[in-house]
Design an enzyme around this catalytic site. Structure first.
Site, PDB file in Angstrom:
ATOM      1  N   SER A   1       0.967  -1.076   0.109  1.00  0.00           N
ATOM      2  CA  SER A   1      -0.353  -0.032   0.063  1.00  0.00           C
ATOM      3  C   SER A   1       0.793   1.254  -0.043  1.00  0.00           C
ATOM      4  O   SER A   1       1.603   1.415  -0.764  1.00  0.00           O
ATOM      5  CB  SER A   1      -1.167  -0.023   1.096  1.00  0.00           C
ATOM      6  OG  SER A   1      -2.131   0.747   0.841  1.00  0.00           O
TER       7      SER A   1
ATOM      8  N   HIS B   1      -7.297  -5.709  -1.287  1.00  0.00           N
ATOM      9  CA  HIS B   1      -6.350  -5.181  -0.733  1.00  0.00           C
ATOM     10  C   HIS B   1      -6.006  -5.772   0.501  1.00  0.00           C
ATOM     11  O   HIS B   1      -4.685  -5.430   1.067  1.00  0.00           O
ATOM     12  CB  HIS B   1      -6.829  -3.825  -0.117  1.00  0.00           C
ATOM     13  CG  HIS B   1      -5.854  -2.759  -0.168  1.00  0.00           C
ATOM     14  ND1 HIS B   1      -4.504  -2.343  -0.956  1.00  0.00           N
ATOM     15  CD2 HIS B   1      -5.310  -1.879   0.975  1.00  0.00           C
ATOM     16  CE1 HIS B   1      -3.851  -1.417  -0.574  1.00  0.00           C
ATOM     17  NE2 HIS B   1      -4.107  -1.202   0.900  1.00  0.00           N
TER      18      HIS B   1
END
Length: 331
Positions: free
Chosen positions: A183, A296
């Site tokens: 991320s 994610h």
């Protein structure tokens, strides 16, 4: 009323409840060498007792590395704290490859908790080092906001100052470094390989490479880009491009593995694809591992079989590019 610490120390309390008297706490607690158990804390006695030993049989069969805290000076000469984990096969007088781990967020933080990925790297012969660069939580609002409008600036400098400090450790092979993160940590991995050649291998995970496209494809892009990078594509394209790792792709000499989940809507897979395509077009050493049916949260809540495969990909890349044939300092 006033706030005071009643239970602290080098641990991570990730959940708690208190009885009606307000004197007895049940806590869910993790240590760097303990994934998680339940403890009870009696306020009056000031004593904590571990109630469960959920993974004890497994823990008794493996070697776990205990992080060592190291103080260092940041790029603006402020005292900072980082952690180093020695490899499982550590022998005094030898040098070892080391991997820099960068957290996501950036409004997140490292602390005294269990990281499976870190322990796995240590078990495979790597030292692991990590810290909290500016932009993270836990050090006040000024520290948290310092990165706004400066992604790849002072946060990058903090990480390089920490890397310099780690390289001064006698057991670390400064010519044998890897870097990884997810991320925001993936953004920073992409940024790092475009701005320095000191790392011999990089694994960028669920990353950001282009703020211009991120604005329109991420589920938070239309707010995050404006509030964090301080720009909009139709007004500030030069600024957004200047802060995009893709703009520096021609500088990359570090072999890069890109790990991305196909259903990631926070950092969509096109971010990884752009970085991969550019590196491939330029003839750089790059591979991309795509994970289907994953988002994610792949590394944390993904399907177990895919989480295992992800870890195997990381190990494969570092094993292929970092030398674990340690030598004595005299040699």
């Amino acid at each position: 009323g006033p706030v005071k610490t009643v239970l602290g120390g080098e641990k991570h309390i990730y959940g708690f409840t208190v009885d009606n008297s307000g004197e007895t706490f049940a806590t869910a607690v993790s240590y760097p060498t303990l994934p998680g158990d339940i403890s009870v804390f009696h306020l009056g006695a000031g004593q904590e007792n571990l109630l469960t030993q959920t993974n004890q049989k497994l823990l008794d069969s493996v070697h776990l590395s205990q992080p060592e805290s190291v103080e260092y000076l940041s790029s603006d000469n402020q005292s900072r704290l980082g952690w180093i984990m020695k490899p499982a096969n550590y022998v005094e007088g030898r040098k070892y490859p080391a991997v820099l781990e960068i957290h996501g967020g950036p409004a997140s933080m490292y602390g005294w908790t269990f990281f499976f990925e870190f322990q796995l790297l240590c078990a495979e012969g790597y030292a692991v080092f990590y810290t909290n660069p500016r932009g993270g939580q836990g050090f006040g609002q000024e520290f948290l906001k310092a990165v706004i409008g400066d992604y790849g600036g002072m946060d990058y400098q903090d990480l390089m100052a920490w890397t310099d400090a780690v390289c001064r450790q006698e057991f670390v092979d400064q010519d044998n470094l890897g870097v990884t993160g997810g991320s925001y940590g993936g953004f920073m991995t992409n940024w790092i390989v475009g701005h320095t050649d000191r790392f011999k291998a990089a694994v960028t995970q669920r990353s950001i490479s282009n703020w211009l496209s991120f604005f329109g494809v991420s589920d938070i892009g239309y707010t995050f880009t404006e509030t964090q990078i301080c720009g909009l594509p139709w007004k500030d394209k030069d600024l957004l491009w200047e802060r995009s790792p893709l703009a520096y792709v021609e500088n990359v000499v570090t072999p890069v593995l890109i790990i991305h989940a196909e259903q990631d809507i926070r950092c969509p897979i096109e971010q990884g694809e752009q970085f991969y395509t550019a590196l491939k077009k330029l003839g750089k050493e790059v591979e991309m591992a795509r994970f289907p049916e994953s988002n994610h949260e792949l590394s944390r809540r993904g399907k177990p079989v895919l989480r295992v495969h992800r870890l195997k990909q990381i190990l494969r890349w570092f094993d292929a590019h970092l030398n674990k044939n340690t030598e004595t300092k005299e040699d």
